[in-house]
Design a protein around this motif. Structure first.
Motif, PDB file in Angstrom:
ATOM      1  N   GLN A   1      23.169  35.957  82.696  1.00 53.63           N
ATOM      2  CA  GLN A   1      22.139  35.171  82.542  1.00 53.63           C
ATOM      3  C   GLN A   1      21.760  34.959  81.058  1.00 53.63           C
ATOM      4  O   GLN A   1      21.330  33.852  80.946  1.00 53.63           O
ATOM      5  CB  GLN A   1      21.014  35.663  83.235  1.00 53.63           C
ATOM      6  CG  GLN A   1      20.873  35.855  84.845  1.00 53.63           C
ATOM      7  CD  GLN A   1      19.667  36.376  85.637  1.00 53.63           C
ATOM      8  OE1 GLN A   1      18.779  36.836  84.986  1.00 53.63           O
ATOM      9  NE2 GLN A   1      19.689  36.681  86.649  1.00 53.63           N
ATOM     10  N   ASP A   2      21.775  36.229  80.212  1.00 55.72           N
ATOM     11  CA  ASP A   2      21.480  36.014  79.180  1.00 55.72           C
ATOM     12  C   ASP A   2      22.477  34.907  78.121  1.00 55.72           C
ATOM     13  O   ASP A   2      22.191  34.263  77.284  1.00 55.72           O
ATOM     14  CB  ASP A   2      21.494  37.358  78.328  1.00 55.72           C
ATOM     15  CG  ASP A   2      20.183  38.284  78.738  1.00 55.72           C
ATOM     16  OD1 ASP A   2      18.998  37.564  79.292  1.00 55.72           O
ATOM     17  OD2 ASP A   2      20.318  39.430  78.467  1.00 55.72           O
TER      18      ASP A   2
ATOM     19  N   GLU B   1      18.855  31.574  90.144  1.00 57.91           N
ATOM     20  CA  GLU B   1      17.946  32.573  89.814  1.00 57.91           C
ATOM     21  C   GLU B   1      17.033  32.283  88.581  1.00 57.91           C
ATOM     22  O   GLU B   1      15.724  32.581  88.748  1.00 57.91           O
ATOM     23  CB  GLU B   1      18.662  34.063  89.272  1.00 57.91           C
ATOM     24  CG  GLU B   1      19.046  34.719  90.683  1.00 57.91           C
ATOM     25  CD  GLU B   1      19.855  35.955  90.583  1.00 57.91           C
ATOM     26  OE1 GLU B   1      19.324  36.555  89.522  1.00 57.91           O
ATOM     27  OE2 GLU B   1      20.723  36.385  91.465  1.00 57.91           O
ATOM     28  N   LEU B   2      17.849  31.821  87.501  1.00 59.24           N
ATOM     29  CA  LEU B   2      16.871  31.320  86.297  1.00 59.24           C
ATOM     30  C   LEU B   2      15.980  30.221  86.571  1.00 59.24           C
ATOM     31  O   LEU B   2      14.909  30.294  86.140  1.00 59.24           O
ATOM     32  CB  LEU B   2      17.685  31.057  85.207  1.00 59.24           C
ATOM     33  CG  LEU B   2      18.420  32.404  84.654  1.00 59.24           C
ATOM     34  CD1 LEU B   2      19.755  32.106  83.775  1.00 59.24           C
ATOM     35  CD2 LEU B   2      17.639  33.255  83.819  1.00 59.24           C
TER      36      LEU B   2
ATOM     37  N   ALA C   1      23.007  37.911  90.205  1.00 58.71           N
ATOM     38  CA  ALA C   1      23.666  37.753  88.810  1.00 58.71           C
ATOM     39  C   ALA C   1      23.295  38.595  87.779  1.00 58.71           C
ATOM     40  O   ALA C   1      22.023  39.233  87.623  1.00 58.71           O
ATOM     41  CB  ALA C   1      23.032  36.157  88.262  1.00 58.71           C
TER      42      ALA C   1
ATOM     43  N   ALA D   1      23.634  32.698  88.924  1.00 55.86           N
ATOM     44  CA  ALA D   1      22.812  33.005  87.854  1.00 55.86           C
ATOM     45  C   ALA D   1      21.721  31.965  87.457  1.00 55.86           C
ATOM     46  O   ALA D   1      20.733  32.087  87.218  1.00 55.86           O
ATOM     47  CB  ALA D   1      23.556  33.214  86.644  1.00 55.86           C
TER      48      ALA D   1
ATOM     49  N   SER E   1      18.305  40.337  92.925  1.00 56.61           N
ATOM     50  CA  SER E   1      19.188  40.115  91.960  1.00 56.61           C
ATOM     51  C   SER E   1      20.735  39.888  92.328  1.00 56.61           C
ATOM     52  O   SER E   1      21.264  41.132  92.421  1.00 56.61           O
ATOM     53  CB  SER E   1      18.970  40.519  90.695  1.00 56.61           C
ATOM     54  OG  SER E   1      19.507  39.978  89.616  1.00 56.61           O
TER      55      SER E   1
END
Length: 91
Positions: free
Chosen positions: A15-16, A58-59, A10, A55, A8
């Motif tokens: 991300q949130d 990754e998402l 980010a 991010a 990971s």
């Protein structure tokens, strides 16, 4: 993926925040600069562009958002140029 996962890159908070901005946008898509402006409206938003991209990748790999290139979903591992981000559609 947990927070101690070394793959990971980010931060979970970014991300949130990215997902929150997209949720507020509804079913539309946003560009990275639009998201950066939303996260830092009076700050240095340019510094957020690379972290937002990381991010987003990754998402997208986790199925939590979609990266669009020229209006079509793009491969998160292989896209260049201008892109937009959106939440997955559940049609």
């Amino acid at each position: 993926m947990n927070t101690s996962d070394s793959r990971s890159t980010a931060p979970a908070a970014l991300q949130d925040a990215l997902l929150s901005v997209l949720t507020k946008a509804g079913s539309g898509t946003l560009s990275a600069p639009e998201i950066a402006h939303a996260l830092a409206p009076e700050g240095d938003w340019h510094g957020l562009l690379v972290p937002i991209r990381r991010a987003a990748v990754e998402l997208a790999l986790a199925g939590r958002l979609v990266i669009y290139r020229k209006g079509k979903p793009a491969d998160p591992n292989d896209f260049r140029g201008v892109y937009r981000l959106g939440l997955p559609r559940h049609d």
